[in-house]
Design a protein around this motif. Structure first.
Motif, mmCIF file in Angstrom:
data_model
loop_
_atom_site.group_PDB
_atom_site.id
_atom_site.type_symbol
_atom_site.label_atom_id
_atom_site.label_comp_id
_atom_site.label_asym_id
_atom_site.label_seq_id
_atom_site.Cartn_x
_atom_site.Cartn_y
_atom_site.Cartn_z
ATOM 1 N N HIS A 60 -12.866 12.343 -3.821
ATOM 2 C CA HIS A 60 -13.391 11.903 -5.117
ATOM 3 C C HIS A 60 -14.907 12.026 -5.120
ATOM 4 O O HIS A 60 -15.513 12.539 -6.075
ATOM 5 N N PRO A 115 -2.255 3.922 5.379
ATOM 6 C CA PRO A 115 -2.828 3.686 4.041
ATOM 7 C C PRO A 115 -4.353 3.707 4.036
ATOM 8 O O PRO A 115 -4.968 4.208 3.099
ATOM 9 N N TYR A 116 -4.971 3.182 5.115
ATOM 10 C CA TYR A 116 -6.429 3.200 5.204
ATOM 11 C C TYR A 116 -6.943 4.649 5.258
ATOM 12 O O TYR A 116 -7.916 5.006 4.592
ATOM 13 N N ASP A 176 -8.945 10.015 0.153
ATOM 14 C CA ASP A 176 -8.942 10.128 -1.312
ATOM 15 C C ASP A 176 -10.344 9.849 -1.863
ATOM 16 O O ASP A 176 -10.845 10.574 -2.730
ATOM 17 N N ARG A 177 -10.964 8.796 -1.344
ATOM 18 C CA ARG A 177 -12.328 8.453 -1.806
ATOM 19 C C ARG A 177 -13.327 9.557 -1.466
ATOM 20 O O ARG A 177 -14.203 9.888 -2.260
ATOM 21 N N GLN A 179 -6.505 6.252 1.798
ATOM 22 C CA GLN A 179 -7.520 5.775 0.834
ATOM 23 C C GLN A 179 -8.893 6.357 1.147
ATOM 24 O O GLN A 179 -9.641 6.755 0.252
ATOM 25 N N THR A 180 -9.219 6.413 2.426
ATOM 26 C CA THR A 180 -10.528 6.945 2.830
ATOM 27 C C THR A 180 -10.654 8.415 2.429
ATOM 28 O O THR A 180 -11.670 8.845 1.868
ATOM 29 N N GLU A 197 1.594 6.906 -8.088
ATOM 30 C CA GLU A 197 0.322 7.453 -7.595
ATOM 31 C C GLU A 197 0.702 8.516 -6.564
ATOM 32 O O GLU A 197 1.236 9.537 -6.920
ATOM 33 N N TYR A 198 0.485 8.228 -5.301
ATOM 34 C CA TYR A 198 0.885 9.189 -4.268
ATOM 35 C C TYR A 198 2.312 8.896 -3.817
ATOM 36 O O TYR A 198 2.679 7.735 -3.619
ATOM 37 N N PHE A 236 0.824 -1.209 0.000
ATOM 38 C CA PHE A 236 0.000 0.000 0.000
ATOM 39 C C PHE A 236 0.861 1.264 0.000
ATOM 40 O O PHE A 236 0.450 2.318 -0.469
ATOM 41 N N THR A 237 2.066 1.165 0.587
ATOM 42 C CA THR A 237 2.884 2.369 0.756
ATOM 43 C C THR A 237 4.186 2.356 -0.043
ATOM 44 O O THR A 237 4.903 3.350 -0.038
ATOM 45 N N ASN A 293 2.092 3.542 -5.263
ATOM 46 C CA ASN A 293 2.314 4.515 -4.195
ATOM 47 C C ASN A 293 3.734 4.410 -3.671
ATOM 48 O O ASN A 293 4.324 3.331 -3.661
#
Lengths: 136, 168
Positions: free
Chosen positions: B34, B23-24, B30-31, B27-28, A74-75, A16-17, A35
């Motif tokens: 969006h 990361p959670y 970012d969503r 992502q949250t 991405e990021y 993820f990172t 990422n």
């Protein structure tokens, strides 16, 4: 590292990172994508930079076959931005040894922030640096 | 009746912060952006700011289970406000005040020059920081402010607010 590694690819699975890293000398194709915001970018990228330094040292130039590095992030965090420049510098060294290289900075066409980041690198590095906008 | 967007909270994380749950959170957020109809360059500004502020907390914040850090995203009249709040040891206060005051007094051109100079000539810290995070945050944010307020004899609350206004 032995010279045997020159025929070997470098592959690091994405998380993820952290990005997918796929350096394939036999195909003259190097790829970084996904990422990139590890807590410690230096620690994550040190093996990559070490691999690359060894490759630069041992590589015999192929003047008709440019090596392409494709960056499709991405990021990414600011410490990654710094390490990427170190990596691009190694491509400069490769070019100075007579090996043609090309860096492709791939980003979503509407993402002007990524375009700006690419433009900054384009100015900072002395190798052909191509901005590749994608229309999704 | 006009709807006021002042401080309309969209996301709040108050609790332990580490590389497992970041990361959670990324992502949250970012969503959420969006779903608010924001385009990629704007989302990138906000999310990369979140990453820098969160990683500063992870690297340099004072760990305290009872008083954990806070990250939040709120809608304001002008756009969005990202807030990061965490405890810092009082010994860090003088450095933070001096460093941030200096950065906030710089013009955008000077911030950009500092960023580029640090990028090309600076060294990485042992903790993996490049000394670029807060420079980038102040450069990218449309408005930036911070506060340091005493929490107890040893620690202070360090609160950063970065505001972003979508142009489209």
């Amino acid at each position: 590292m032995s010279d045997l590694f020159l025929s070997e690819n470098l592959y690091i699975e994405p998380t993820f990172t952290t990005p997918e890293i796929r350096f394939e000398p036999s195909k003259q194709y190097f790829f970084i994508g996904g990422n990139s915001y590890p807590e410690n970018s230096l620690k994550f990228y040190t093996p990559v930079l070490e691999w690359m330094r060894h490759f630069v040292e041992k590589h015999s130039p192929l003047p008709d076959h440019p090596i392409v590095l494709e960056v499709r992030l991405e990021y990414f965090n600011t410490s990654t931005a710094k390490v990427l420049l170190d990596l691009f510098r190694l491509f400069e060294t490769l070019q100075e040894k007579g090996q043609p290289v090309r860096i492709r900075w791939v980003y979503l066409a509407e993402d002007t922030e990524m375009e700006d980041a690419g433009l900054d690198y384009q100015v900072a590095v002395k190798v052909p640096f191509e901005l590749v906008p994608l229309n999704e | 009746m006009a709807v006021s967007y002042e401080h309309k909270l969209l996301y709040r994380h108050e609790g332990p912060l580490d590389m497992e749950n970041l990361p959670y959170i990324v992502q949250t957020m970012d969503r959420l952006l969006h779903s608010e109809g924001l385009r990629p360059p704007f989302r990138r500004k906000v999310v990369t700011t979140l990453i820098e502020l969160a990683q500063n907390i992870i690297r340099y914040g004072a760990p305290d289970e009872v008083r954990p850090p806070l990250l939040s995203l709120a809608r304001s009249e002008k756009g969005f406000v990202l807030t990061a709040k965490n405890l810092v040891h009082y010994s860090q206060e003088i450095f933070l005040r001096s460093y941030l005051t200096n950065l906030m007094e710089m013009s955008r051109d000077d911030l950009e020059k500092l960023y580029n100079a640090t990028l090309t000539e600076g060294n990485m810290s042992e903790k993996g920081g490049a000394g670029l995070g807060l420079v980038q945050v102040i450069f990218k944010a449309d408005e930036f402010s911070y506060e340091l307020t005493p929490a107890d004899e040893q620690y202070s609350w360090f609160t950063v607010k970065a505001s972003f206004s979508p142009t489209v």
